[in-house]
Design an enzyme around this catalytic site. Structure first.
Site, PDB file in Angstrom:
ATOM      1  N   ASN A 128       0.477  -1.282  -0.015  1.00  0.00           N
ATOM      2  CA  ASN A 128       0.345   0.295  -0.088  1.00  0.00           C
ATOM      3  C   ASN A 128       0.822   1.314  -0.396  1.00  0.00           C
ATOM      4  O   ASN A 128       2.258   1.082   0.068  1.00  0.00           O
ATOM      5  CB  ASN A 128      -1.420   0.309   1.150  1.00  0.00           C
ATOM      6  N   ASP A 159      -4.971  -6.127   4.477  1.00  0.00           N
ATOM      7  CA  ASP A 159      -6.132  -7.077   5.145  1.00  0.00           C
ATOM      8  C   ASP A 159      -6.362  -8.806   4.269  1.00  0.00           C
ATOM      9  O   ASP A 159      -6.577  -9.306   5.053  1.00  0.00           O
ATOM     10  CB  ASP A 159      -7.152  -6.665   5.017  1.00  0.00           C
ATOM     11  N   LYS A 162       9.361 -16.969 -10.843  1.00  0.00           N
ATOM     12  CA  LYS A 162       8.424 -16.535 -11.126  1.00  0.00           C
ATOM     13  C   LYS A 162       7.244 -17.002 -12.087  1.00  0.00           C
ATOM     14  O   LYS A 162       7.834 -17.570 -13.167  1.00  0.00           O
ATOM     15  CB  LYS A 162       9.234 -15.455 -11.421  1.00  0.00           C
ATOM     16  N   PHE A 186      -5.110   3.367  14.475  1.00  0.00           N
ATOM     17  CA  PHE A 186      -6.086   4.141  13.757  1.00  0.00           C
ATOM     18  C   PHE A 186      -6.788   4.225  12.754  1.00  0.00           C
ATOM     19  O   PHE A 186      -6.488   2.492  12.008  1.00  0.00           O
ATOM     20  CB  PHE A 186      -4.503   4.619  12.856  1.00  0.00           C
ATOM     21  N   LYS A 198     -14.743   0.479  14.648  1.00  0.00           N
ATOM     22  CA  LYS A 198     -13.314   0.450  15.337  1.00  0.00           C
ATOM     23  C   LYS A 198     -13.764   0.373  16.657  1.00  0.00           C
ATOM     24  O   LYS A 198     -12.509  -0.729  17.159  1.00  0.00           O
ATOM     25  CB  LYS A 198     -12.609   1.211  13.984  1.00  0.00           C
ATOM     26  N   LYS A 216     -13.036  -3.041  18.309  1.00  0.00           N
ATOM     27  CA  LYS A 216     -11.555  -4.182  18.803  1.00  0.00           C
ATOM     28  C   LYS A 216     -11.119  -3.246  20.013  1.00  0.00           C
ATOM     29  O   LYS A 216      -9.311  -3.272  20.499  1.00  0.00           O
ATOM     30  CB  LYS A 216     -10.380  -3.272  17.518  1.00  0.00           C
TER      31      LYS A 216
END
Length: 403
Positions: free
Chosen positions: A214, A283, A293, A327, A341, A345
Site C-alpha cells: 500500500n 487485510d 516467477k 488508527f 473500529k 476492537k
C-alpha cells in the site's frame, strides 16, 4: 557541570585516530572524567602516552594486563562508564561488535558495558557503503546505539565521498547533547514506561518478483515513536519496509509481511504500557505464493486472496493494563467508521484521518486527525505537521494513562 560524568573513549585503528586526541583533551577540559581504550591497530597511529597526558588517566590497551588484582579490568571499565564514545569506529570494529566478537580490550569492554554507546564511523567511502557494513550498523542501531554520521570530503585514501570522521567539535557536541537529553528524561512524563509503535506498510509476496503493498510511507508512525522517546519512554518500533531513518535511541523490529508484524507485535505486547498501531497492514494475502516467477500465459490472471490475522483485534482481546490506540485511515464516513473500529476492537482511543484529503494522505509531511476516546469524546485537529500531530496524540495518551 554539576557532577562529573565518566566518558570511555574507545579508539580503533584508522588515520582519523589523531582527531581522538583533540576529543579527549576537550572532553577533559569540559569537566568530564575521560578514560581511553586503544586497539592494537590504533597504536600504529597514536600512542597511549598522548592520551594519558591529555586525560590524566591510565590508558587501556590489553585485555590481559590486570594491574589491580581486586577487579577484572575490562568489566571494571565497562561498569565505570556513563557513556562510551567509539571514535573513530572502523569497519572492522563495527563488524566485530555487531556480531558479538570479543577478542581485544575494546570489544570485551563494549560487550560488557550497560552504558549507552555513541559510534562515530570513519573509513573509505566504498567501505562505508558496503552492504555488510550497512547491515552491521543497522544491527548496532537495534541495540540502541547511536551513530554520529561521518562527513563528506577528500579522504586519506584519495577518494572523495562520505567517510571522514566527524570533527572533534561535532563529537563533543554529541556528548553534551546526550547528557542534556538524559537530564530531560529524568523529569520526562513517560520515564519508565514502555511504548510500542507499529509503522509503515506490509508486503504480501506473490512470487519472487511481485508483491501486494500500500502507499503508507511510515512517516506518522516514526513521528509517534520519536515523540514517545522525547517524553522519556522506552520505545520499540515495529516497522514494515520504509526509507526513513530510525529515530535515535529506539529499539527496532523490522518486518515485511502482515504475519511477521503480527508475531513481532503480539510477542512484545504483554510487557508494554502503551501500544499505538499506526501501521497500514494488509487485510488480505495471496493464498498461493509461487516459488518461481509466474510467467504470462493468458489475458487475465485471477489471484485468490485470504484474510490476514487482525493484529488490532488480537491486541484488543488480550488487553489487560495496556493503553491501546488504533488508527483508522478512511476515504469516507470517517467518524462513523472510526467509532465502529473503537468499539469492535476494544480500543481506548482511535485516531482517524481521511487519506483522500490533500495534506492528510499517505506520504505527506502533514496530517489532519480526529481522536475519539472510549468515553465518546471527540477531538478534531486542523492540518499539522506529523511531528506536531504525534505530540497531540500523546497529550491524550497521557490523560488516558493518568485515569
Amino acid at each position: 557541570m554539576m557532577e562529573k560524568k565518566k566518558i570511555l573513549l574507545a579508539v580503533s585503528g584508522g588515520i582519523a585516530a589523531y582527531k581522538a586526541a583533540t576529543v579527549a583533551s576537550r572532553l577533559y577540559q569540559s569537566g568530564y572524567d575521560v578514560k581511553v581504550i586503544l586497539t592494537h591497530a590504533a597504536q600504529k597511529f597514536i600512542t597511549p602516552l598522548t592520551f594519558q597526558t591529555l586525560t590524566r588517566q591510565e590508558v587501556f590497551t590489553d585485555t590481559f594486563e590486570e594491574k589491580e588484582p581486586a577487579v577484572v579490568s575490562h568489566i571494571d571499565l565497562a561498569d565505570w562508564a556513563d557513556l562510551v564514545l567509539i571514535a573513530p569506529a572502523t569497519a572492522n570494529v563495527i563488524g566485530k561488535l555487531a556480531n558479538g566478537i570479543a577478542d581485544d580490550m575494546l570489544t570485551t569492554t563494549l560487550l560488557a558495558t550497560k552504558a549507552d554507546v555513541l559510534v562515530a564511523p570513519a573509513m573509505n567511502v566504498n567501505m562505508f557503503n558496503h552492504p555488510a557494513v550497512k547491515k552491521n550498523m543497522e544491527t548496532l542501531s537495534t541495540f540502541g546505539w547511536r551513530f554520529i554520521e561521518p562527513n563528506e570530503g577528500l579522504l586519506a585514501c584519495g577518494w572523495i565521498g562520505k567517510g571522514r570522521l566527524a570533527e572533534p567539535e561535532e563529537l563533543i557536541e554529541s556528548v553534551h547533547t546526550y547528557f542534556n537529553e538524559k537530564k530531560t528524561e529524568q523529569t520526562a512524563p513517560l520515564k519508565g514506561k514502555k511504548v510500542l509503535v507499529t509503522a509503515g506498510p506490509t508486503r504480501e509476496e506473490l512470487d519472487p518478483v511481485r508483491y501486494f503493498t500500500n502507499h503508507s510511507s511510515g512517516k506518522m508512525g516514526y513521528a509517534i515513536a520519536a515523540a514517545a522517546k522525547e517524553l522519556g519512554a522506552d520505545v520499540t518500533l515495529v516497522t514494515g519496509p520504509t526509507s526513513i531513518s530510525i529515530p535515535s535511541g529506539i529499539a527496532v523490529a523490522k518486518v515485511t509481511s502482515a504475519k511477521e508484524m503480527y508475531d513481532a507485535t503480539l510477542s512484545r505486547f504483554s510487557e508494554q504500557d502503551v501500544v499505538i498501531k499506526c501501521a497500514a497492514v494488509a487485510d488480505y494475502t495471496p493464498t498461493i505464493v509461487h516459488h518461481n516467477k509466474f510467467k504470462k500465459k493468458n489475458d487475465t490472471w485471477t489471484i485468490e486472496l485470504k484474510k490476514t490475522d487482525d493484529i488490532l483485534q488480537a491486541l484488543g482481546e488480550r488487553k489487560e493494563h495496556q493503553v491501546l490506540i488504533g488508527f483508522a485511515a478512511e476515504t469516507e464516513n470517517l467518524e462513523d467508521y472510526a467509532k465502529d473500529k473503537l468499539i469492535r476492537k476494544n480500543l481506548d482511543m482511535v485516531v482517524g484521518n481521511d487519506v483522500s484529503k490533500e495534506g492528510s494522505g499517505f506520504g505527506s509531511d502533514t496530517n489532519e486527525i480526529m481522536m475519539i476516546k472510549k468515553d465518546g469524546s471527540v477531538k478534531t485537529l486542523p492540518i499539522l505537521s506529523k511531528e506536531k500531530a504525534a505530540r497531540e496524540i500523546f497529550e491524550e495518551v497521557m490523560e488516558l494513562m493518568n485515569r
